[in-house]
Write a protein that holds these residues in place. Sequence first.
Motif, PDB file in Angstrom:
ATOM      1  N   GLY A   1       0.842  -1.180   0.000  1.00  0.00           N
ATOM      2  CA  GLY A   1       0.000   0.000   0.000  1.00  0.00           C
ATOM      3  C   GLY A   1       0.879   1.232   0.000  1.00  0.00           C
ATOM      4  N   VAL A   2       0.347   2.333  -0.509  1.00  0.00           N
ATOM      5  CA  VAL A   2       1.119   3.571  -0.622  1.00  0.00           C
ATOM      6  C   VAL A   2       0.328   4.705   0.009  1.00  0.00           C
ATOM      7  CG1 VAL A   2       2.213   5.190  -2.210  1.00  0.00           C
ATOM      8  CG2 VAL A   2       2.159   2.763  -2.769  1.00  0.00           C
ATOM      9  N   ILE A   3       1.013   5.510   0.828  1.00  0.00           N
ATOM     10  CA  ILE A   3       0.423   6.699   1.432  1.00  0.00           C
ATOM     11  C   ILE A   3       1.251   7.902   0.981  1.00  0.00           C
ATOM     12  CG2 ILE A   3      -0.093   7.915   3.576  1.00  0.00           C
ATOM     13  CD1 ILE A   3      -0.187   5.154   4.960  1.00  0.00           C
ATOM     14  N   VAL A   4       0.564   8.854   0.348  1.00  0.00           N
ATOM     15  CA  VAL A   4       1.220  10.092  -0.075  1.00  0.00           C
ATOM     16  C   VAL A   4       0.342  11.240   0.425  1.00  0.00           C
ATOM     17  CG1 VAL A   4       2.172  11.420  -1.980  1.00  0.00           C
ATOM     18  CG2 VAL A   4       2.130   8.927  -2.115  1.00  0.00           C
ATOM     19  N   ALA A   5       0.762  11.895   1.484  1.00  0.00           N
ATOM     20  CA  ALA A   5      -0.024  12.955   2.113  1.00  0.00           C
ATOM     21  C   ALA A   5       0.142  14.284   1.370  1.00  0.00           C
ATOM     22  CB  ALA A   5       0.391  13.125   3.567  1.00  0.00           C
TER      23      ALA A   5
ATOM     24  N   ASN B   1       0.567  12.353  -7.181  1.00  0.00           N
ATOM     25  CA  ASN B   1       0.260  11.228  -8.057  1.00  0.00           C
ATOM     26  C   ASN B   1       1.503  10.677  -8.742  1.00  0.00           C
ATOM     27  OD1 ASN B   1      -2.481  11.018  -7.548  1.00  0.00           O
ATOM     28  ND2 ASN B   1      -2.963  12.654  -8.997  1.00  0.00           N
ATOM     29  N   THR B   2       2.427  11.535  -9.098  1.00  0.00           N
ATOM     30  CA  THR B   2       3.686  11.076  -9.694  1.00  0.00           C
ATOM     31  C   THR B   2       4.468  10.230  -8.698  1.00  0.00           C
ATOM     32  OG1 THR B   2       3.786  13.013 -11.124  1.00  0.00           O
ATOM     33  CG2 THR B   2       5.846  11.832 -10.759  1.00  0.00           C
ATOM     34  N   VAL B   3       4.569  10.705  -7.470  1.00  0.00           N
ATOM     35  CA  VAL B   3       5.278   9.955  -6.430  1.00  0.00           C
ATOM     36  C   VAL B   3       4.585   8.615  -6.179  1.00  0.00           C
ATOM     37  CG1 VAL B   3       5.901   9.949  -3.974  1.00  0.00           C
ATOM     38  CG2 VAL B   3       6.261  12.005  -5.348  1.00  0.00           C
ATOM     39  N   ARG B   4       3.260   8.623  -6.096  1.00  0.00           N
ATOM     40  CA  ARG B   4       2.501   7.395  -5.871  1.00  0.00           C
ATOM     41  C   ARG B   4       2.739   6.394  -6.994  1.00  0.00           C
ATOM     42  NH1 ARG B   4      -1.932   5.662  -8.009  1.00  0.00           N
ATOM     43  NH2 ARG B   4      -2.370   7.685  -8.942  1.00  0.00           N
ATOM     44  N   ARG B   5       2.694   6.853  -8.246  1.00  0.00           N
ATOM     45  CA  ARG B   5       2.915   5.957  -9.384  1.00  0.00           C
ATOM     46  C   ARG B   5       4.317   5.384  -9.378  1.00  0.00           C
ATOM     47  NH1 ARG B   5       0.223  10.023 -12.139  1.00  0.00           N
ATOM     48  NH2 ARG B   5       2.171  10.710 -13.077  1.00  0.00           N
ATOM     49  N   ARG B   6       5.299   6.180  -9.002  1.00  0.00           N
ATOM     50  CA  ARG B   6       6.677   5.675  -8.946  1.00  0.00           C
ATOM     51  C   ARG B   6       6.829   4.596  -7.884  1.00  0.00           C
ATOM     52  NH1 ARG B   6      10.129  11.310  -9.730  1.00  0.00           N
ATOM     53  NH2 ARG B   6       9.682  11.480 -11.960  1.00  0.00           N
TER      54      ARG B   6
ATOM     55  N   VAL C   1       4.083   1.826   2.311  1.00  0.00           N
ATOM     56  CA  VAL C   1       5.149   2.806   2.091  1.00  0.00           C
ATOM     57  C   VAL C   1       4.527   4.191   2.187  1.00  0.00           C
ATOM     58  CG1 VAL C   1       6.880   3.674   0.484  1.00  0.00           C
ATOM     59  CG2 VAL C   1       6.426   1.221   0.608  1.00  0.00           C
ATOM     60  N   ARG C   2       5.094   5.027   3.057  1.00  0.00           N
ATOM     61  CA  ARG C   2       4.645   6.412   3.218  1.00  0.00           C
ATOM     62  C   ARG C   2       5.708   7.327   2.623  1.00  0.00           C
ATOM     63  NH1 ARG C   2       1.337   9.188   6.879  1.00  0.00           N
ATOM     64  NH2 ARG C   2       0.990   7.272   8.040  1.00  0.00           N
ATOM     65  N   ALA C   3       5.291   8.156   1.674  1.00  0.00           N
ATOM     66  CA  ALA C   3       6.218   9.091   1.033  1.00  0.00           C
ATOM     67  C   ALA C   3       6.453  10.293   1.937  1.00  0.00           C
ATOM     68  CB  ALA C   3       5.657   9.551  -0.302  1.00  0.00           C
TER      69      ALA C   3
END
Length: 104
Positions: A37-41, A51-56, A75-77
């Motif tokens: 799972g991905v978390i991008v706050a 969205n770019t960070v999430r896609r990467r 993974v939390r960005a």
Amino acid sequence: MAATDYRRLVRSGRRAGGKLTLAYGRRSDPDSPMRMGVIVARNVGKAVVRNTVRRRIKAVGWSLARDTRGLDVVVRALPSAASADFADIDAEVRRLVVRLQERS
């Protein structure tokens, strides 16, 4: 992964951190494929950047899922991921997932 799975991993999973991301992991059924799972706050940036960070991060997860079994990862960005290129994100997420797999 469901929201309850995210919360459970962040609260009680093993943690590994880097300059661009934090990763939380926990062992699951050894025969099941890795789930990520991905978390991008919002503190990472505007919607396009998030969205770019999430896609990467998800792209790295897809390539890791082929070789990794029995591990759930979130993974939390961090804000620094917004200005990082794909190679840096790729290397860090791989390193953190390997570290979590060894610890769990």
